[in-house]
Design a protein around this motif. Structure first.
Motif, PDB file in Angstrom:
ATOM      1  N   TYR A 371       0.853  -1.182   0.000  1.00 26.45           N
ATOM      2  CA  TYR A 371       0.000   0.000   0.000  1.00 26.45           C
ATOM      3  C   TYR A 371       0.895   1.240   0.000  1.00 26.45           C
ATOM      4  O   TYR A 371       1.718   1.424   0.887  1.00 26.45           O
ATOM      5  N   THR A 372       0.757   2.070  -1.030  1.00 27.85           N
ATOM      6  CA  THR A 372       1.623   3.234  -1.193  1.00 27.85           C
ATOM      7  C   THR A 372       0.771   4.442  -1.561  1.00 27.85           C
ATOM      8  O   THR A 372       0.397   4.603  -2.724  1.00 27.85           O
ATOM      9  N   PRO A 373       0.433   5.308  -0.593  1.00 29.22           N
ATOM     10  CA  PRO A 373      -0.440   6.438  -0.901  1.00 29.22           C
ATOM     11  C   PRO A 373       0.213   7.538  -1.718  1.00 29.22           C
ATOM     12  O   PRO A 373      -0.447   8.486  -2.106  1.00 29.22           O
ATOM     13  N   HIS A 374       1.524   7.417  -1.993  1.00 27.52           N
ATOM     14  CA  HIS A 374       2.246   8.449  -2.735  1.00 27.52           C
ATOM     15  C   HIS A 374       2.296   8.079  -4.215  1.00 27.52           C
ATOM     16  O   HIS A 374       2.756   6.994  -4.584  1.00 27.52           O
ATOM     17  N   LEU A 375       1.855   8.982  -5.088  1.00 29.58           N
ATOM     18  CA  LEU A 375       1.951   8.737  -6.524  1.00 29.58           C
ATOM     19  C   LEU A 375       3.281   9.227  -7.093  1.00 29.58           C
ATOM     20  O   LEU A 375       3.511   9.137  -8.294  1.00 29.58           O
ATOM     21  N   THR A 376       4.159   9.734  -6.244  1.00 28.58           N
ATOM     22  CA  THR A 376       5.511  10.108  -6.659  1.00 28.58           C
ATOM     23  C   THR A 376       6.398   8.865  -6.552  1.00 28.58           C
ATOM     24  O   THR A 376       7.166   8.707  -5.610  1.00 28.58           O
ATOM     25  N   ARG A 377       6.270   8.004  -7.532  1.00 26.81           N
ATOM     26  CA  ARG A 377       6.960   6.715  -7.510  1.00 26.81           C
ATOM     27  C   ARG A 377       7.151   6.262  -8.952  1.00 26.81           C
ATOM     28  O   ARG A 377       6.527   6.777  -9.879  1.00 26.81           O
ATOM     29  N   PHE A 378       8.020   5.267  -9.151  1.00 28.33           N
ATOM     30  CA  PHE A 378       8.213   4.707 -10.482  1.00 28.33           C
ATOM     31  C   PHE A 378       8.902   3.357 -10.354  1.00 28.33           C
ATOM     32  O   PHE A 378       9.398   2.982  -9.284  1.00 28.33           O
ATOM     33  N   TYR A 379       8.922   2.608 -11.452  1.00 27.05           N
ATOM     34  CA  TYR A 379       9.627   1.324 -11.540  1.00 27.05           C
ATOM     35  C   TYR A 379      10.829   1.481 -12.466  1.00 27.05           C
ATOM     36  O   TYR A 379      10.787   2.237 -13.439  1.00 27.05           O
ATOM     37  N   PHE A 469      20.678  10.652 -15.815  1.00 27.38           N
ATOM     38  CA  PHE A 469      21.164   9.549 -14.994  1.00 27.38           C
ATOM     39  C   PHE A 469      20.062   8.511 -14.742  1.00 27.38           C
ATOM     40  O   PHE A 469      20.328   7.312 -14.652  1.00 27.38           O
ATOM     41  N   VAL A 470      18.811   8.984 -14.622  1.00 22.23           N
ATOM     42  CA  VAL A 470      17.705   8.110 -14.228  1.00 22.23           C
ATOM     43  C   VAL A 470      16.825   7.718 -15.403  1.00 22.23           C
ATOM     44  O   VAL A 470      16.357   6.577 -15.491  1.00 22.23           O
ATOM     45  N   GLU A 471      16.605   8.640 -16.321  1.00 27.35           N
ATOM     46  CA  GLU A 471      15.620   8.444 -17.394  1.00 27.35           C
ATOM     47  C   GLU A 471      15.808   7.144 -18.187  1.00 27.35           C
ATOM     48  O   GLU A 471      14.834   6.432 -18.464  1.00 27.35           O
ATOM     49  N   PRO A 472      17.032   6.747 -18.547  1.00 27.17           N
ATOM     50  CA  PRO A 472      17.178   5.509 -19.325  1.00 27.17           C
ATOM     51  C   PRO A 472      16.791   4.243 -18.554  1.00 27.17           C
ATOM     52  O   PRO A 472      16.578   3.192 -19.175  1.00 27.17           O
ATOM     53  N   LEU A 473      16.702   4.315 -17.238  1.00 27.18           N
ATOM     54  CA  LEU A 473      16.450   3.131 -16.415  1.00 27.18           C
ATOM     55  C   LEU A 473      14.970   2.944 -16.075  1.00 27.18           C
ATOM     56  O   LEU A 473      14.579   1.883 -15.596  1.00 27.18           O
ATOM     57  N   VAL A 474      14.152   3.970 -16.328  1.00 22.87           N
ATOM     58  CA  VAL A 474      12.750   3.964 -15.890  1.00 22.87           C
ATOM     59  C   VAL A 474      11.894   3.154 -16.850  1.00 22.87           C
ATOM     60  O   VAL A 474      12.022   3.266 -18.076  1.00 22.87           O
ATOM     61  N   LEU A 475      10.997   2.326 -16.283  1.00 21.00           N
ATOM     62  CA  LEU A 475      10.027   1.594 -17.085  1.00 21.00           C
ATOM     63  C   LEU A 475       8.861   2.533 -17.378  1.00 21.00           C
ATOM     64  O   LEU A 475       8.064   2.852 -16.504  1.00 21.00           O
ATOM     65  N   LYS A 476       8.754   2.980 -18.629  1.00 23.13           N
ATOM     66  CA  LYS A 476       7.826   4.042 -18.975  1.00 23.13           C
ATOM     67  C   LYS A 476       6.513   3.535 -19.559  1.00 23.13           C
ATOM     68  O   LYS A 476       5.475   4.139 -19.391  1.00 23.13           O
ATOM     69  N   LYS A 477       6.574   2.434 -20.298  1.00 18.73           N
ATOM     70  CA  LYS A 477       5.385   1.999 -21.007  1.00 18.73           C
ATOM     71  C   LYS A 477       4.609   0.982 -20.198  1.00 18.73           C
ATOM     72  O   LYS A 477       5.171   0.228 -19.416  1.00 18.73           O
ATOM     73  N   ARG A 478       3.326   0.946 -20.410  1.00 24.42           N
ATOM     74  CA  ARG A 478       2.487  -0.036 -19.748  1.00 24.42           C
ATOM     75  C   ARG A 478       2.646  -1.377 -20.441  1.00 24.42           C
ATOM     76  O   ARG A 478       2.404  -1.516 -21.635  1.00 24.42           O
ATOM     77  N   ALA A 479       3.048  -2.363 -19.667  1.00 26.49           N
ATOM     78  CA  ALA A 479       3.215  -3.719 -20.210  1.00 26.49           C
ATOM     79  C   ALA A 479       1.878  -4.444 -20.151  1.00 26.49           C
ATOM     80  O   ALA A 479       1.078  -4.239 -19.248  1.00 26.49           O
ATOM     81  N   ALA A 480       1.632  -5.286 -21.112  1.00 21.77           N
ATOM     82  CA  ALA A 480       0.387  -6.051 -21.109  1.00 21.77           C
ATOM     83  C   ALA A 480       0.412  -7.064 -19.982  1.00 21.77           C
ATOM     84  O   ALA A 480       1.433  -7.682 -19.698  1.00 21.77           O
ATOM     85  N   SER A 481      -0.746  -7.256 -19.321  1.00 24.66           N
ATOM     86  CA  SER A 481      -0.833  -8.245 -18.237  1.00 24.66           C
ATOM     87  C   SER A 481      -0.746  -9.642 -18.823  1.00 24.66           C
ATOM     88  O   SER A 481      -1.203  -9.919 -19.924  1.00 24.66           O
ATOM     89  N   THR A 482      -0.133 -10.530 -18.047  1.00 21.42           N
ATOM     90  CA  THR A 482      -0.020 -11.909 -18.502  1.00 21.42           C
ATOM     91  C   THR A 482      -0.722 -12.811 -17.533  1.00 21.42           C
ATOM     92  O   THR A 482      -1.008 -12.435 -16.413  1.00 21.42           O
TER      93      THR A 482
END
Length: 482
Positions: A371-379, A469-482
């Motif tokens: 549970y993470t109430p903060h939307l300031t996050r990324f993968y 430094f960070v941008e190339p490492l971020v998962l930006k696109k929505r992956a299809a659920s499997t």
């Protein structure tokens, strides 16, 4: 929109607040996770396992250096908050004081049990310099002034109305929080009113009469605060650094020049009329809360009040979806067989409402659902030990002060601080948890704000992601659920 600059602050002070033993039972509640803090307090998520209740616990330590004045201030906060009972004010549940003589077993301090605002910060859901739609602002502004009206009728003035003190519950209902600067200005029994003399609050939100040395009327100070909040809802930023001639934006407001400029020029005539009435410089000429209730912008029927919580969540985050922020904060990922965690599931269950699920406040990590109430996050597609140096380099390039912190289990952490473009101080944490992504190791990163403007914190989050430094490492696109 250009990324804001964050001036470097000399040093991040050592956090003066000790960490209570998370295994203690407090008034029937277990403290299970720190969820915030700032200044001289920490906030924890607290769970009553027997009754399946979740609350927040605000902890303020008592030390040998705690003064009688500081004790009286905290006791006053408890008394005032305990009298405030309104749907748009964070509920007070209970409190206790652990004295120094018990320090061998417990951490001495004031413990406030209060309602948990499981929907997080209202302004965490708003895109900077964009704001929310007119209907969302209308709904939440009416809830805000309803809560303020209740507080005033108790003879109390809040004196610290600002974005970081406006929270949401599990259904998306607005909650006014933090009564630490509140004061009694009227005796209910006699109706006798007194003026106040304390200078308090944060510069972008304080009323201009606090610039002087004279005593001031209480209610107009809160009216000014709700005016700044309404502007911020519609504009996605605060209107000025401070309400004085030291602020060029405030001077242009006094001269009337800003009304030809963005964002003022895009407000509807009714909205602009209301904001101007609330932000009238002379306190005796300023709108009252009753004036706001009767204003045409407020009296029209709400188009969202009877909609489902999911519809409200969609409307609230529309600007974040348009900006692409939600694609970064909540991509659809498929970790490889995340292990079950019954404790996490049980403790998250009270938060899993239609509103919070639509906001996607539940994230996938290697240890299960978080549970993470903060939307300031990324993968990110690299493990935490690879991502952390890149984030630190990115933050330093933005002028943010960083300080290493020991890991919390498998979570890597770094403390950060600085000043935003409005010269407001901010502090918080960057936390990195491992997760598995299509058989590879990745990172779930949360930027958790302790204090400061939530909108400025979102700007920092976005600026950090956009660094080379960070941008190339971020998962930006929505992956299809499997």
């Amino acid at each position: 929109m250009t990324s804001p600059k964050y001036p470097k602050v000399v040093g991040i002070e050592n956090d003066p607040v000790p960490l209570p033993n998370l295994n203690i039972l407090l008034l029937g509640y277990d403290l299970v996770q720190q969820i915030g803090g700032g200044g001289f307090a920490r906030v924890f998520r607290a769970v009553n396992l027997e009754q399946h209740l979740v609350a927040a616990c605000k902890f303020v330590p008592i030390t040998p250096h705690t003064t009688d004045k500081e004790r009286r201030t905290l006791e006053k906060e408890m008394r005032i908050h305990n009298t405030v009972k309104h749907v748009n004010c964070l509920a007070f549940i209970d409190a206790c004081v652990v004295e120094l003589k018990l320090s061998a077993k417990y951490i001495p301090g004031f413990y406030f049990l209060i309602e948990l605002a499981a929907g997080g910060d209202l302004f965490d859901k708003i895109a900077p310099d964009v704001g929310v739609g007119d209907e969302v602002a209308h709904l939440y502004f009416n809830q805000l002034i309803s809560g303020v009206d209740h507080i005033h009728k108790l003879g109390v003035v809040h004196r610290d109305l600002k974005p970081e003190n406006i929270l949401l519950d599990v259904t998306g209902t607005l909650k006014i929080s933090d009564f630490g600067l509140a004061a009694v200005y009227m005796l209910k029994e006699t109706g006798r009113i007194r003026q106040l003399t304390d200078r308090c609050g944060s510069l972008p939100y304080v009323a201009p009469e606090l610039n002087g040395a004279e005593a001031y009327a209480a209610q107009p100070v809160d009216v000014w605060g709700v005016g700044v909040i309404l502007y911020t809802l519609l504009a996605g930023n605060t209107p000025w650094d401070e309400p004085s001639i030291r602020s060029p934006e405030f001077v242009r407001y006094l001269d009337g020049e800003v009304f030809q400029e963005e964002p003022w020029s895009r407000f509807s005539p009714n909205a602009l009329s209301l904001i101007q009435g609330l932000l009238t410089v002379e306190p005796k000429d300023r709108f009252t809360i009753d004036d706001a209730f009767r204003h045409p912008w407020c009296t029209r029927p709400s188009q969202l009040a009877k909609k489902s919580p999911a519809t409200l969540a969609e409307a609230l985050t529309e600007s974040l979806r348009t900006a692409g922020d939600l694609d970064l904060a909540a991509p659809v990922l498929s970790p490889s067989n995340p292990p079950d965690d019954e404790d996490v599931e049980m403790l998250s269950a009270p938060h899993q409402t239609q509103f919070t699920q639509t906001l996607m406040l539940f994230s996938q990590t290697q240890s299960g659902v978080r549970y993470t109430p903060h939307l300031t996050r990324f993968y990110a597609g690299v493990p935490p030990e690879s991502l952390l140096p890149a984030i630190c380099e990115g933050l330093v390039s933005l002028g943010v002060q960083i300080k290493n912190a020991p890991p919390n289990g498998t979570t890597l952490r770094v403390r950060i601080g600085g000043q935003d473009a409005r010269k407001e101080a901010f502090r918080g944490w960057v936390e990195l948890d491992p997760f598995e992504y299509h058989g590879s190791h990745g990172t779930f990163c949360v930027m958790q704000r302790d204090n400061g403007n939530p909108i400025s914190w979102r700007q920092l989050w976005r600026a950090t992601i956009q660094t080379p430094f960070v941008e190339p490492l971020v998962l930006k696109k929505r992956a299809a659920s499997t």
